[in-house]
Write an enzyme that holds these catalytic residues in place. Sequence first.
Site, PDB file in Angstrom:
ATOM      1  N   MET A   1      -7.241 -37.842 -66.826  1.00  0.00           N
ATOM      2  CA  MET A   1      -6.661 -38.769 -67.795  1.00  0.00           C
ATOM      3  C   MET A   1      -7.043 -38.403 -69.227  1.00  0.00           C
ATOM      4  SD  MET A   1      -4.707 -40.887 -66.206  1.00  0.00           S
ATOM      5  CE  MET A   1      -4.447 -42.169 -67.430  1.00  0.00           C
TER       6      MET A   1
ATOM      7  N   ILE B   1      -5.960 -37.473 -59.409  1.00  0.00           N
ATOM      8  CA  ILE B   1      -6.393 -37.485 -60.811  1.00  0.00           C
ATOM      9  C   ILE B   1      -7.613 -38.401 -60.948  1.00  0.00           C
ATOM     10  CG2 ILE B   1      -4.978 -39.434 -61.605  1.00  0.00           C
ATOM     11  CD1 ILE B   1      -4.317 -37.720 -64.128  1.00  0.00           C
ATOM     12  N   CYS B   2      -8.413 -38.141 -61.978  1.00  0.00           N
ATOM     13  CA  CYS B   2      -9.528 -39.021 -62.349  1.00  0.00           C
ATOM     14  C   CYS B   2      -9.599 -39.006 -63.879  1.00  0.00           C
ATOM     15  CB  CYS B   2     -10.840 -38.570 -61.702  1.00  0.00           C
ATOM     16  SG  CYS B   2     -11.460 -37.002 -62.313  1.00  0.00           S
ATOM     17  N   GLN B   3     -10.752 -39.256 -64.445  1.00  0.00           N
ATOM     18  CA  GLN B   3     -10.862 -39.266 -65.908  1.00  0.00           C
ATOM     19  C   GLN B   3     -10.920 -37.856 -66.490  1.00  0.00           C
ATOM     20  OE1 GLN B   3     -10.459 -42.036 -67.781  1.00  0.00           O
ATOM     21  NE2 GLN B   3     -10.395 -40.649 -69.526  1.00  0.00           N
TER      22      GLN B   3
ATOM     23  N   GLY C   1     -11.396 -34.779 -64.269  1.00  0.00           N
ATOM     24  CA  GLY C   1     -11.105 -33.734 -63.294  1.00  0.00           C
ATOM     25  C   GLY C   1     -12.253 -33.473 -62.335  1.00  0.00           C
TER      26      GLY C   1
END
Length: 119
Positions: free
Chosen positions: A115, A86-88, A90
């Site tokens: 996120m 996961i990141c902020q 995608g």
Amino acid sequence: MDYLNVIILALVIFYFIKRLLPAKGVKQISTTDLKKALTDKNKQFIDVRTPGEFRVNNIRGFNNIPLHQLAKNANKLSKEKEVVVICQSGMRSNKASKLLKKQGFKQVTNVKGGMSAWS
């Protein structure tokens, strides 16, 4: 416009589209699906955002390995277990997923929307 400019433009467009597309063999899941998967002990959960972003907001169970450090720290992950990334938004996790696939990880899952989609 001559043929050379058309070819160059086509290659540039192709390059950017390829970077945005999900990596081959990478599963894409929603944050709703992620909520169901979080209890699975056979999965490794990796957040590839910066340490500062991770400190401000993170999901319990995720370990922080920033994208720029993932290549040299991938050996800390098991290739036998699924890796959920996961990141902020995608974008970085999609990049991380491609990197992990190239390093021989068989089961890689990207969280769509990152996120920003988590509630």
